[in-house]
Design a protein around this motif. Structure first.
Motif, mmCIF file in Angstrom:
data_model
loop_
_atom_site.group_PDB
_atom_site.id
_atom_site.type_symbol
_atom_site.label_atom_id
_atom_site.label_comp_id
_atom_site.label_asym_id
_atom_site.label_seq_id
_atom_site.Cartn_x
_atom_site.Cartn_y
_atom_site.Cartn_z
ATOM 1 N N VAL A 1 0.845 -1.200 0.000
ATOM 2 C CA VAL A 1 0.000 0.000 0.000
ATOM 3 C C VAL A 1 0.878 1.246 0.000
ATOM 4 O O VAL A 1 0.635 2.200 -0.753
ATOM 5 C CB VAL A 1 -0.947 0.001 1.222
ATOM 6 C CG1 VAL A 1 -1.664 1.351 1.353
ATOM 7 C CG2 VAL A 1 -1.965 -1.126 1.113
ATOM 8 N N ALA A 2 1.897 1.247 0.828
ATOM 9 C CA ALA A 2 2.807 2.387 0.886
ATOM 10 C C ALA A 2 3.500 2.605 -0.459
ATOM 11 O O ALA A 2 3.734 3.756 -0.864
ATOM 12 C CB ALA A 2 3.844 2.170 1.983
ATOM 13 N N GLU A 3 3.798 1.520 -1.173
ATOM 14 C CA GLU A 3 4.400 1.648 -2.507
ATOM 15 C C GLU A 3 3.450 2.338 -3.474
ATOM 16 O O GLU A 3 3.869 3.171 -4.293
ATOM 17 C CB GLU A 3 4.769 0.273 -3.054
ATOM 18 C CG GLU A 3 6.005 -0.365 -2.465
ATOM 19 C CD GLU A 3 6.369 -1.637 -3.205
ATOM 20 O OE1 GLU A 3 6.739 -1.559 -4.388
ATOM 21 O OE2 GLU A 3 6.239 -2.734 -2.600
ATOM 22 N N VAL A 4 2.174 1.986 -3.395
ATOM 23 C CA VAL A 4 1.184 2.622 -4.264
ATOM 24 C C VAL A 4 1.087 4.113 -3.946
ATOM 25 O O VAL A 4 1.028 4.955 -4.852
ATOM 26 C CB VAL A 4 -0.200 1.954 -4.113
ATOM 27 C CG1 VAL A 4 -1.241 2.699 -4.949
ATOM 28 C CG2 VAL A 4 -0.147 0.490 -4.532
ATOM 29 N N VAL A 5 1.088 4.444 -2.668
ATOM 30 C CA VAL A 5 1.053 5.847 -2.261
ATOM 31 C C VAL A 5 2.228 6.607 -2.857
ATOM 32 O O VAL A 5 2.076 7.710 -3.409
ATOM 33 C CB VAL A 5 1.057 5.975 -0.723
ATOM 34 C CG1 VAL A 5 1.249 7.436 -0.304
ATOM 35 C CG2 VAL A 5 -0.228 5.429 -0.129
ATOM 36 N N ALA A 6 3.411 6.014 -2.783
ATOM 37 C CA ALA A 6 4.606 6.668 -3.313
ATOM 38 C C ALA A 6 4.522 6.861 -4.823
ATOM 39 O O ALA A 6 4.892 7.917 -5.351
ATOM 40 C CB ALA A 6 5.843 5.847 -2.955
ATOM 41 N N LEU A 7 4.012 5.835 -5.532
ATOM 42 C CA LEU A 7 3.853 5.949 -6.988
ATOM 43 C C LEU A 7 2.877 7.059 -7.342
ATOM 44 O O LEU A 7 3.118 7.835 -8.273
ATOM 45 C CB LEU A 7 3.343 4.629 -7.571
ATOM 46 C CG LEU A 7 4.320 3.476 -7.730
ATOM 47 C CD1 LEU A 7 3.599 2.259 -8.302
ATOM 48 C CD2 LEU A 7 5.476 3.867 -8.640
ATOM 49 N N ALA A 8 1.779 7.118 -6.601
ATOM 50 C CA ALA A 8 0.764 8.138 -6.872
ATOM 51 C C ALA A 8 1.320 9.539 -6.637
ATOM 52 O O ALA A 8 1.100 10.458 -7.443
ATOM 53 C CB ALA A 8 -0.463 7.893 -6.003
ATOM 54 N N GLU A 9 2.033 9.708 -5.545
ATOM 55 C CA GLU A 9 2.597 11.022 -5.244
ATOM 56 C C GLU A 9 3.608 11.436 -6.304
ATOM 57 O O GLU A 9 3.645 12.597 -6.726
ATOM 58 C CB GLU A 9 3.246 10.994 -3.864
ATOM 59 C CG GLU A 9 2.229 10.905 -2.727
ATOM 60 C CD GLU A 9 2.881 10.829 -1.373
ATOM 61 O OE1 GLU A 9 4.101 10.552 -1.305
ATOM 62 O OE2 GLU A 9 2.176 11.030 -0.368
ATOM 63 N N GLU A 10 4.411 10.487 -6.754
ATOM 64 C CA GLU A 10 5.408 10.783 -7.780
ATOM 65 C C GLU A 10 4.754 11.204 -9.090
ATOM 66 O O GLU A 10 5.267 12.062 -9.820
ATOM 67 C CB GLU A 10 6.282 9.554 -8.016
ATOM 68 C CG GLU A 10 7.426 9.775 -8.987
ATOM 69 C CD GLU A 10 8.313 8.552 -9.135
ATOM 70 O OE1 GLU A 10 9.130 8.542 -10.076
ATOM 71 O OE2 GLU A 10 8.197 7.621 -8.325
ATOM 72 N N ALA A 11 3.578 10.605 -9.379
ATOM 73 C CA ALA A 11 2.870 10.907 -10.621
ATOM 74 C C ALA A 11 1.934 12.097 -10.487
ATOM 75 O O ALA A 11 1.315 12.516 -11.471
ATOM 76 C CB ALA A 11 2.076 9.677 -11.068
ATOM 77 N N GLY A 12 1.790 12.622 -9.281
ATOM 78 C CA GLY A 12 0.847 13.709 -9.055
ATOM 79 C C GLY A 12 -0.593 13.246 -9.156
ATOM 80 O O GLY A 12 -1.489 14.030 -9.496
ATOM 81 N N ALA A 13 -0.826 11.975 -8.853
ATOM 82 C CA ALA A 13 -2.159 11.388 -8.941
ATOM 83 C C ALA A 13 -2.727 11.175 -7.543
ATOM 84 O O ALA A 13 -1.995 11.184 -6.549
ATOM 85 C CB ALA A 13 -2.104 10.057 -9.685
ATOM 86 N N ASN A 14 -4.038 10.969 -7.470
ATOM 87 C CA ASN A 14 -4.674 10.802 -6.159
ATOM 88 C C ASN A 14 -5.789 9.754 -6.211
ATOM 89 O O ASN A 14 -6.922 10.025 -5.851
ATOM 90 C CB ASN A 14 -5.231 12.143 -5.670
ATOM 91 C CG ASN A 14 -5.636 12.102 -4.216
ATOM 92 O OD1 ASN A 14 -5.045 11.397 -3.406
ATOM 93 N ND2 ASN A 14 -6.671 12.862 -3.866
#
Length: 234
Positions: A162-175
């Motif tokens: 889950v934390a990995e997904v959060v990091a990917l989303a933040e890097e992509a500017g997605a939510n």
């Protein structure tokens, strides 16, 4: 990230002879979604719900239908479930040909129908594989058990995914919303919620409880408490 935690009771664990009553109970209890597990006996070994059931469920549910397609041919069947009234449709990355662009096709089909698009990954699928698509998604579903049967135990380490997904989303500017499915209950809700999960799928923990509405409240409280604790640590 960090939307208020919502519980999505999985009706695979509900009483099919009293489905209307069970839906009304979880709605009164504050459930955010009705989670509908669709299994075709091919992508996963079990065989469960289909289009006619989703169509009838849409008539009695006042909260969104969160339809999780564990099927081998999602591009063929997506229009059926969208027409039946699915509000959120989750397809599995593993069921689509990434080289042929099928993930993008599936997301496009779902959004064109006015529904929200979600992508799911099995416990052994690298989280990084969703990176090319995360900016187009409304939700990511992290499986914390292997899909196919209800009642399985939570796989340790799923919170790190889950934390990995959060990091990917933040890097992509997605939510996107982050949903977790498998072994969710009072004891495990905090693990994933503190890492960024927004939607928790709970089957037996809700419908197997003496009072499903109380169970929803307890799971939500455990998740929110863990989030507050995580904020304190940070």
């Amino acid at each position: 990230m960090f939307e208020p935690v919502k519980i999505a009771p999985s009706i695979l664990s509900a009483d099919f002879m009293n489905m209307r009553a069970d839906i009304e109970t979880i709605e009164r209890g504050g459930a955010g979604y009705v989670h509908v597990d669709v299994m075709d006996g091919h992508f996963v070994p079990n065989l469960t719900l289909g289009v006619p059931f989703v169509k009838q469920l849409k008539k009695i549910a006042s909260i969104p239908l969160d339809v999780h397609l564990m099927i081998s041919n999602p591009l063929v069947q997506l229009p059926w479930f969208l027409d039946a009234g699915a509000d959120i449709v989750t397809v599995h990355l593993e069921a689509l040909d990434e080289v042929e662009g099928e993930v993008g096709q599936a997301i496009g089909m779902i959004k064109a129908a006015g529904a929200k698009a979600a992508l799911s990954i099995k416990p052994d699928t690298p989280v990084a594989r969703i990176a090319p698509h995360i900016g187009s998604l409304d939700m990511v579903l992290v499986m914390s058990v292997y899909p196919g049967f209800s009642g399985q135990s939570y796989i340790e380490g799923s919170d790190a995914r889950v934390a990995e997904v959060v990091a990917l989303a933040e890097e992509a500017g997605a939510n996107p919303l982050i949903e977790v499915d498998g072994g969710m209950g009072v004891k495990t809700a905090g693990l994933v919620a503190s890492c960024g999960a927004d939607v928790l799928v709970a089957g037996n923990a809700v419908f197997g409880a003496p009072d499903p509405a109380v169970a929803i409240a307890e799971i939500t409280a455990a998740a929110e408490a863990a989030r507050r604790e995580a904020d304190i640590r940070e």
